[in-house]
Write a protein that holds these residues in place. Structure first.
Motif, PDB file in Angstrom:
ATOM      1  N   LYS A   1       2.668  11.859 -26.545  1.00  0.00           N
ATOM      2  CA  LYS A   1       3.098  10.708 -25.745  1.00  0.00           C
ATOM      3  C   LYS A   1       4.607  10.721 -25.550  1.00  0.00           C
ATOM      4  CE  LYS A   1      -0.701   7.616 -27.121  1.00  0.00           C
ATOM      5  NZ  LYS A   1      -1.056   6.428 -27.935  1.00  0.00           N
ATOM      6  N   LEU A   2       5.304  11.337 -26.491  1.00  0.00           N
ATOM      7  CA  LEU A   2       6.767  11.410 -26.434  1.00  0.00           C
ATOM      8  C   LEU A   2       7.226  12.617 -25.626  1.00  0.00           C
ATOM      9  CD1 LEU A   2       7.502  10.602 -30.200  1.00  0.00           C
ATOM     10  CD2 LEU A   2       7.461   9.009 -28.260  1.00  0.00           C
ATOM     11  N   ARG A   3       6.561  13.763 -25.851  1.00  0.00           N
ATOM     12  CA  ARG A   3       6.899  15.002 -25.127  1.00  0.00           C
ATOM     13  C   ARG A   3       5.730  15.971 -25.249  1.00  0.00           C
ATOM     14  NH1 ARG A   3       9.354  14.844 -29.888  1.00  0.00           N
ATOM     15  NH2 ARG A   3      11.079  13.611 -29.047  1.00  0.00           N
ATOM     16  N   PRO A   4       5.548  16.831 -24.246  1.00  0.00           N
ATOM     17  CA  PRO A   4       4.444  17.800 -24.307  1.00  0.00           C
ATOM     18  C   PRO A   4       4.605  18.761 -25.484  1.00  0.00           C
ATOM     19  CG  PRO A   4       5.353  17.660 -22.083  1.00  0.00           C
ATOM     20  CD  PRO A   4       6.293  16.916 -22.981  1.00  0.00           C
ATOM     21  N   ILE A   5       3.476  19.172 -26.049  1.00  0.00           N
ATOM     22  CA  ILE A   5       3.462  20.158 -27.131  1.00  0.00           C
ATOM     23  C   ILE A   5       3.366  21.532 -26.478  1.00  0.00           C
ATOM     24  CG2 ILE A   5       2.239  20.956 -29.196  1.00  0.00           C
ATOM     25  CD1 ILE A   5       1.094  18.006 -29.315  1.00  0.00           C
ATOM     26  N   LYS A   6       4.456  22.279 -26.505  1.00  0.00           N
ATOM     27  CA  LYS A   6       4.526  23.538 -25.763  1.00  0.00           C
ATOM     28  C   LYS A   6       4.705  24.774 -26.625  1.00  0.00           C
ATOM     29  CE  LYS A   6       6.364  21.660 -21.420  1.00  0.00           C
ATOM     30  NZ  LYS A   6       7.456  21.775 -20.423  1.00  0.00           N
ATOM     31  N   MET A   7       5.367  24.633 -27.767  1.00  0.00           N
ATOM     32  CA  MET A   7       5.736  25.792 -28.583  1.00  0.00           C
ATOM     33  C   MET A   7       4.972  25.801 -29.906  1.00  0.00           C
ATOM     34  SD  MET A   7       7.943  27.204 -26.557  1.00  0.00           S
ATOM     35  CE  MET A   7       8.789  28.420 -27.581  1.00  0.00           C
ATOM     36  N   SER A   8       4.827  26.979 -30.464  1.00  0.00           N
ATOM     37  CA  SER A   8       4.130  27.095 -31.749  1.00  0.00           C
ATOM     38  C   SER A   8       4.853  26.300 -32.831  1.00  0.00           C
ATOM     39  CB  SER A   8       3.995  28.562 -32.151  1.00  0.00           C
ATOM     40  OG  SER A   8       5.246  29.196 -32.200  1.00  0.00           O
ATOM     41  N   SER A   9       6.186  26.246 -32.742  1.00  0.00           N
ATOM     42  CA  SER A   9       6.954  25.476 -33.735  1.00  0.00           C
ATOM     43  C   SER A   9       6.639  23.982 -33.640  1.00  0.00           C
ATOM     44  CB  SER A   9       8.455  25.706 -33.544  1.00  0.00           C
ATOM     45  OG  SER A   9       8.858  25.328 -32.241  1.00  0.00           O
ATOM     46  N   ASP A  10       6.327  23.500 -32.433  1.00  0.00           N
ATOM     47  CA  ASP A  10       5.943  22.094 -32.266  1.00  0.00           C
ATOM     48  C   ASP A  10       4.674  21.797 -33.055  1.00  0.00           C
ATOM     49  OD1 ASP A  10       8.033  21.831 -30.448  1.00  0.00           O
ATOM     50  OD2 ASP A  10       6.762  22.174 -28.702  1.00  0.00           O
ATOM     51  N   LEU A  11       3.690  22.687 -32.920  1.00  0.00           N
ATOM     52  CA  LEU A  11       2.413  22.477 -33.599  1.00  0.00           C
ATOM     53  C   LEU A  11       2.559  22.617 -35.112  1.00  0.00           C
ATOM     54  CD1 LEU A  11      -0.598  21.928 -33.479  1.00  0.00           C
ATOM     55  CD2 LEU A  11      -0.981  24.354 -32.991  1.00  0.00           C
ATOM     56  N   VAL A  12       3.342  23.585 -35.552  1.00  0.00           N
ATOM     57  CA  VAL A  12       3.581  23.775 -36.986  1.00  0.00           C
ATOM     58  C   VAL A  12       4.201  22.513 -37.579  1.00  0.00           C
ATOM     59  CG1 VAL A  12       4.960  25.024 -38.696  1.00  0.00           C
ATOM     60  CG2 VAL A  12       3.748  26.290 -36.920  1.00  0.00           C
ATOM     61  N   LYS A  13       5.180  21.946 -36.892  1.00  0.00           N
ATOM     62  CA  LYS A  13       5.866  20.742 -37.364  1.00  0.00           C
ATOM     63  C   LYS A  13       4.897  19.565 -37.458  1.00  0.00           C
ATOM     64  CE  LYS A  13      10.054  18.014 -36.396  1.00  0.00           C
ATOM     65  NZ  LYS A  13       9.479  16.666 -36.103  1.00  0.00           N
ATOM     66  N   ILE A  14       4.057  19.415 -36.465  1.00  0.00           N
ATOM     67  CA  ILE A  14       3.080  18.326 -36.459  1.00  0.00           C
ATOM     68  C   ILE A  14       2.110  18.450 -37.631  1.00  0.00           C
ATOM     69  CG2 ILE A  14       1.062  17.435 -35.215  1.00  0.00           C
ATOM     70  CD1 ILE A  14       2.654  18.029 -32.607  1.00  0.00           C
ATOM     71  N   ILE A  15       1.620  19.663 -37.844  1.00  0.00           N
ATOM     72  CA  ILE A  15       0.674  19.882 -38.952  1.00  0.00           C
ATOM     73  C   ILE A  15       1.340  19.575 -40.287  1.00  0.00           C
ATOM     74  CG2 ILE A  15      -0.735  21.606 -40.162  1.00  0.00           C
ATOM     75  CD1 ILE A  15      -0.886  23.079 -37.392  1.00  0.00           C
TER      76      ILE A  15
ATOM     77  N   LEU B   1      -7.836  27.655 -19.024  1.00  0.00           N
ATOM     78  CA  LEU B   1      -7.708  26.962 -20.302  1.00  0.00           C
ATOM     79  C   LEU B   1      -6.833  27.748 -21.263  1.00  0.00           C
ATOM     80  CD1 LEU B   1      -8.637  24.555 -22.065  1.00  0.00           C
ATOM     81  CD2 LEU B   1     -10.514  26.011 -22.863  1.00  0.00           C
ATOM     82  N   ASN B   2      -5.786  27.104 -21.773  1.00  0.00           N
ATOM     83  CA  ASN B   2      -4.945  27.711 -22.803  1.00  0.00           C
ATOM     84  C   ASN B   2      -4.669  26.680 -23.896  1.00  0.00           C
ATOM     85  OD1 ASN B   2      -2.828  26.018 -21.942  1.00  0.00           O
ATOM     86  ND2 ASN B   2      -1.921  27.596 -20.638  1.00  0.00           N
ATOM     87  N   ALA B   3      -3.884  27.079 -24.886  1.00  0.00           N
ATOM     88  CA  ALA B   3      -3.656  26.207 -26.042  1.00  0.00           C
ATOM     89  C   ALA B   3      -2.918  24.926 -25.663  1.00  0.00           C
ATOM     90  CB  ALA B   3      -2.875  26.970 -27.112  1.00  0.00           C
ATOM     91  N   GLN B   4      -1.993  25.010 -24.714  1.00  0.00           N
ATOM     92  CA  GLN B   4      -1.262  23.814 -24.299  1.00  0.00           C
ATOM     93  C   GLN B   4      -2.192  22.787 -23.663  1.00  0.00           C
ATOM     94  OE1 GLN B   4       2.484  24.335 -22.231  1.00  0.00           O
ATOM     95  NE2 GLN B   4       2.896  26.269 -23.284  1.00  0.00           N
ATOM     96  N   VAL B   5      -3.159  23.248 -22.884  1.00  0.00           N
ATOM     97  CA  VAL B   5      -4.127  22.335 -22.278  1.00  0.00           C
ATOM     98  C   VAL B   5      -4.938  21.634 -23.365  1.00  0.00           C
ATOM     99  CG1 VAL B   5      -6.182  22.179 -20.830  1.00  0.00           C
ATOM    100  CG2 VAL B   5      -4.284  23.643 -20.125  1.00  0.00           C
ATOM    101  N   VAL B   6      -5.405  22.406 -24.342  1.00  0.00           N
ATOM    102  CA  VAL B   6      -6.192  21.827 -25.436  1.00  0.00           C
ATOM    103  C   VAL B   6      -5.388  20.755 -26.170  1.00  0.00           C
ATOM    104  CG1 VAL B   6      -7.262  22.309 -27.681  1.00  0.00           C
ATOM    105  CG2 VAL B   6      -7.623  23.886 -25.764  1.00  0.00           C
TER     106      VAL B   6
ATOM    107  N   PRO C   1       5.606  30.276 -26.876  1.00  0.00           N
ATOM    108  CA  PRO C   1       4.811  29.328 -26.088  1.00  0.00           C
ATOM    109  C   PRO C   1       3.348  29.367 -26.511  1.00  0.00           C
ATOM    110  CG  PRO C   1       6.218  30.670 -24.665  1.00  0.00           C
ATOM    111  CD  PRO C   1       6.265  31.292 -26.028  1.00  0.00           C
ATOM    112  N   LEU C   2       2.742  28.218 -26.632  1.00  0.00           N
ATOM    113  CA  LEU C   2       1.341  28.129 -27.035  1.00  0.00           C
ATOM    114  C   LEU C   2       0.441  28.524 -25.867  1.00  0.00           C
ATOM    115  CD1 LEU C   2       1.608  24.789 -29.015  1.00  0.00           C
ATOM    116  CD2 LEU C   2       0.802  26.946 -29.989  1.00  0.00           C
ATOM    117  N   ASP C   3      -0.229  29.658 -26.014  1.00  0.00           N
ATOM    118  CA  ASP C   3      -1.083  30.176 -24.960  1.00  0.00           C
ATOM    119  C   ASP C   3      -2.457  30.499 -25.539  1.00  0.00           C
ATOM    120  OD1 ASP C   3      -2.421  31.766 -23.049  1.00  0.00           O
ATOM    121  OD2 ASP C   3      -0.531  32.367 -22.145  1.00  0.00           O
ATOM    122  N   MET C   4      -2.554  31.618 -26.269  1.00  0.00           N
ATOM    123  CA  MET C   4      -3.759  32.041 -27.009  1.00  0.00           C
ATOM    124  C   MET C   4      -4.907  32.540 -26.130  1.00  0.00           C
ATOM    125  SD  MET C   4      -4.070  29.428 -30.220  1.00  0.00           S
ATOM    126  CE  MET C   4      -2.650  28.734 -31.057  1.00  0.00           C
TER     127      MET C   4
END
Length: 310
Positions: free
Chosen positions: A172-186, A133-138, A122-125
């Motif tokens: 807009k499609l689904r919340p970005i919650k996991m580190s794998s979500d962000l990796v895929k987007i990048i 404030l955590n990574a999901q909020v950002v 989970p994206l926290d940081m």
């Protein structure tokens, strides 16, 4: 997971602080307690105060350092507030202060904290779990322009605009919650220039989000003048950084403290009343030896700068 911590530039830090057995020292970034332990070993009649905002780090370090309990005081808080934190203790006139900036080995390795992209988590940081404030909020609430600026300023990522735009589209499609979500987007946002280039972009974006969540660069800017105020004359401030943004802040701050005038050079006389408050000990940053790099690869980007109060 067990909290492990290998202090970087250990010998260089001890040499920099010129440890006196009966001295008063402050470790502004306790972490796993590695540097604190090295200081405590050398104290006879002296005292160490250590600060950290991570409760897990504090719990681990207290156990690790329990044999030194008579000369150690641990305080929960952010080093950017060190003067305020020291006031109730009546602590000032330190012989030496250490700041080891960045993320501890444990925080990187602990999946639940969301600092790393090397395992899905989970994206926290947050270094302080009590902050909102955590990574999901950002990633899910910041505007596209805000994200672009963060990625540029804190990650120095050349594809910042593309990545920010993709984040906004995906959330807009689904919340970005996991580190794998962000990796895929990048990965989907940048040109395919090889695995190494892709990895660097991922590292830069994760770094940028972490810095934003914890307000790390502003905390460092706030801490340096406070640390110098807390030092006694000839006391030393040693700061370890791990990327160019931090090192630049430290270098510029130290250079400013070493100036005796900040007037426009065209002025006929000095009117600024600026006085030298520090003497820079090492013009170039101290880096890890080949031996240390072999034993601890995470020391590769570490840079140590030292200033002495005058």
């Amino acid at each position: 997971m067990e909290f492990t911590h290998v202090p970087v530039l250990k010998d260089e830090v001890i040499k920099a602080l010129k440890i006196e057995a009966d001295g008063l020292y402050l470790d502004g970034t306790l972490g796993g307690g590695g540097h604190s332990e090295e200081i405590l070993k050398r104290l006879v009649g002296g005292r160490l105060i250590a600060i950290d905002q991570d409760e897990e780090a504090i719990d681990f370090a207290k156990k690790r350092l329990e044999t030194y309990a008579d000369k150690l005081k641990v305080v929960k808080g952010n080093f950017r507030n060190m003067k305020e934190l020291m006031m109730p203790l009546g602590a000032f006139g330190f012989n030496g202060i250490l700041l080891d900036i960045g993320v501890s080995s444990y925080q990187l390795d602990e999946g639940e904290r969301g600092f790393t992209f090397r395992e899905d988590s989970p994206l926290d940081m947050r270094m302080d779990k009590k902050q909102n404030l955590n990574a999901q909020v950002v990633l899910n609430e910041y505007a596209q322009d805000e994200l672009t600026k963060i990625f540029l300023d804190y990650g120095e990522e050349r594809y910042s605009r593309r990545i920010a735009r993709k984040i906004v589209e995906e959330r807009k499609l689904r919340p970005i919650k996991m580190s794998s979500d962000l990796v895929k987007i990048i990965s989907e946002s940048i040109p395919h220039e090889g695995k190494k280039s892709e990895l660097k972009s991922i590292m830069r974006i994760f770094q940028a989000v972490r810095i934003e969540v914890n307000d790390e660069l502003n905390a460092l800017k706030d801490a340096i003048p406070q640390a110098l105020d807390l030092l006694r004359p000839s006391g030393r401030l040693a700061i370890i950084t791990f990327h160019s943004l931090e090192d630049r802040i430290v270098k510029q701050a130290f250079n400013y403290e070493a100036l005796d005038c900040i007037c426009d050079p065209s002025m006929p006389i000095c009117t600024c009343d600026k006085k030298v408050t520090g003497k820079i000990i090492n013009k170039k940053p101290i880096i890890a030896s080949a031996r240390e790099l072999k034993e601890n690869p995470r020391a590769k980007s570490a840079k140590l700068r030292i200033i002495e109060k005058v």
